[in-house]
Design a protein around this motif. Structure first.
Motif, mmCIF file in Angstrom:
data_model
loop_
_atom_site.group_PDB
_atom_site.id
_atom_site.type_symbol
_atom_site.label_atom_id
_atom_site.label_comp_id
_atom_site.label_asym_id
_atom_site.label_seq_id
_atom_site.Cartn_x
_atom_site.Cartn_y
_atom_site.Cartn_z
ATOM 1 N N MET A 45 0.836 -1.196 0.000
ATOM 2 C CA MET A 45 0.000 0.000 0.000
ATOM 3 C C MET A 45 0.877 1.256 0.000
ATOM 4 O O MET A 45 0.504 2.267 -0.574
ATOM 5 N N ASP A 46 2.035 1.168 0.664
ATOM 6 C CA ASP A 46 2.982 2.288 0.649
ATOM 7 C C ASP A 46 3.510 2.537 -0.752
ATOM 8 O O ASP A 46 3.640 3.682 -1.183
ATOM 9 N N VAL A 47 3.808 1.455 -1.470
ATOM 10 C CA VAL A 47 4.311 1.581 -2.843
ATOM 11 C C VAL A 47 3.230 2.208 -3.728
ATOM 12 O O VAL A 47 3.511 3.112 -4.523
ATOM 13 N N LEU A 48 1.999 1.753 -3.570
ATOM 14 C CA LEU A 48 0.889 2.301 -4.352
ATOM 15 C C LEU A 48 0.668 3.775 -4.020
ATOM 16 O O LEU A 48 0.440 4.589 -4.916
ATOM 17 N N LEU A 49 0.770 4.130 -2.756
ATOM 18 C CA LEU A 49 0.624 5.527 -2.354
ATOM 19 C C LEU A 49 1.731 6.389 -2.949
ATOM 20 O O LEU A 49 1.479 7.512 -3.372
ATOM 21 N N CYS A 50 2.943 5.866 -2.990
ATOM 22 C CA CYS A 50 4.054 6.615 -3.598
ATOM 23 C C CYS A 50 3.820 6.834 -5.088
ATOM 24 O O CYS A 50 4.134 7.898 -5.625
ATOM 25 N N LYS A 51 3.269 5.830 -5.766
ATOM 26 C CA LYS A 51 2.961 5.977 -7.199
ATOM 27 C C LYS A 51 1.910 7.050 -7.421
ATOM 28 O O LYS A 51 1.970 7.806 -8.383
ATOM 29 N N LYS A 52 0.927 7.087 -6.536
ATOM 30 C CA LYS A 52 -0.200 8.005 -6.698
ATOM 31 C C LYS A 52 0.041 9.376 -6.065
ATOM 32 O O LYS A 52 -0.801 10.260 -6.198
ATOM 33 N N PHE A 53 1.165 9.571 -5.397
ATOM 34 C CA PHE A 53 1.399 10.773 -4.608
ATOM 35 C C PHE A 53 1.210 12.053 -5.406
ATOM 36 O O PHE A 53 0.496 12.964 -4.980
ATOM 37 N N PHE A 54 1.829 12.155 -6.580
ATOM 38 C CA PHE A 54 1.759 13.394 -7.343
ATOM 39 C C PHE A 54 0.353 13.630 -7.906
ATOM 40 O O PHE A 54 -0.097 14.770 -8.002
ATOM 41 N N LEU A 55 -0.350 12.564 -8.248
ATOM 42 C CA LEU A 55 -1.725 12.713 -8.723
ATOM 43 C C LEU A 55 -2.646 13.140 -7.577
ATOM 44 O O LEU A 55 -3.542 13.966 -7.774
ATOM 45 N N ILE A 56 -2.419 12.603 -6.388
ATOM 46 C CA ILE A 56 -3.197 13.016 -5.214
ATOM 47 C C ILE A 56 -2.922 14.482 -4.898
ATOM 48 O O ILE A 56 -3.844 15.253 -4.608
ATOM 49 N N LEU A 57 -1.673 14.867 -4.975
ATOM 50 C CA LEU A 57 -1.298 16.265 -4.743
ATOM 51 C C LEU A 57 -1.959 17.174 -5.780
ATOM 52 O O LEU A 57 -2.469 18.244 -5.437
#
Length: 154
Positions: A45-57
């Motif tokens: 889930m941490d890896v997935l969150l890192c992938k999505k970080f810039f899109l979430i931002l």
């Protein structure tokens, strides 16, 4: 998640010393182990969150921008004596697949001034808009586009 725990530890301490950092590393590790062990959290889930970080931002910045734009639009509507408000209730469907994405869209609509999500059932939204101008393009807004991109990253 471990880094988030560690950063929160450092911020709440208000200062940085090596002792505080070492103790924070141990406490953060223990908390991370606890949530992985007992709260069904997976390191992937941490890896997935890192992938999505810039899109979430990007989503957060778009949300803030839309809230500011809607604030000025609503102020203009209310303060103008020539403008007659025409409240409207809009029904629309989206093709968002996950419940969290649909809920995030409903909350984003509600956070934007002049619109309130009245109900959400499956993928059908009922939204009350202060004026019919605010209802234009609500079903294919930038929010929906960004949420679809977030869903595709799973």
């Amino acid at each position: 998640m471990y880094l988030i725990f560690f950063l929160i530890w450092i911020i709440f301490n208000g200062q940085f010393t090596w002792e505080i950092a070492a103790f924070g590393a141990v406490i953060s590790g223990a908390m991370y182990w606890f949530i992985c062990r007992f709260m069904n959290y997976k390191p992937r889930m941490d890896v997935l969150l890192c992938k999505k970080f810039f899109l979430i931002l990007q989503y957060i910045f778009v949300l803030i921008k839309e809230i500011i734009k809607a604030n000025f639009a609503v102020i203009k509507m209310i303060m103008s004596s020539r403008y007659e408000l025409e409240p409207v209730v809009v029904r629309f469907r989206t093709d968002l697949k996950t419940a969290p994405a649909r809920i995030l869209l409903a909350n984003s609509i509600t956070l934007t001034p002049g619109t309130i999500t009245v109900s959400l059932e499956e993928n059908e939204y009922v939204v009350h808009c202060l004026d019919k101008e605010l209802a234009k393009g609500i079903n294919n807004s930038l929010f929906v586009t960004l949420l679809k991109r977030l869903e595709r990253m799973d």
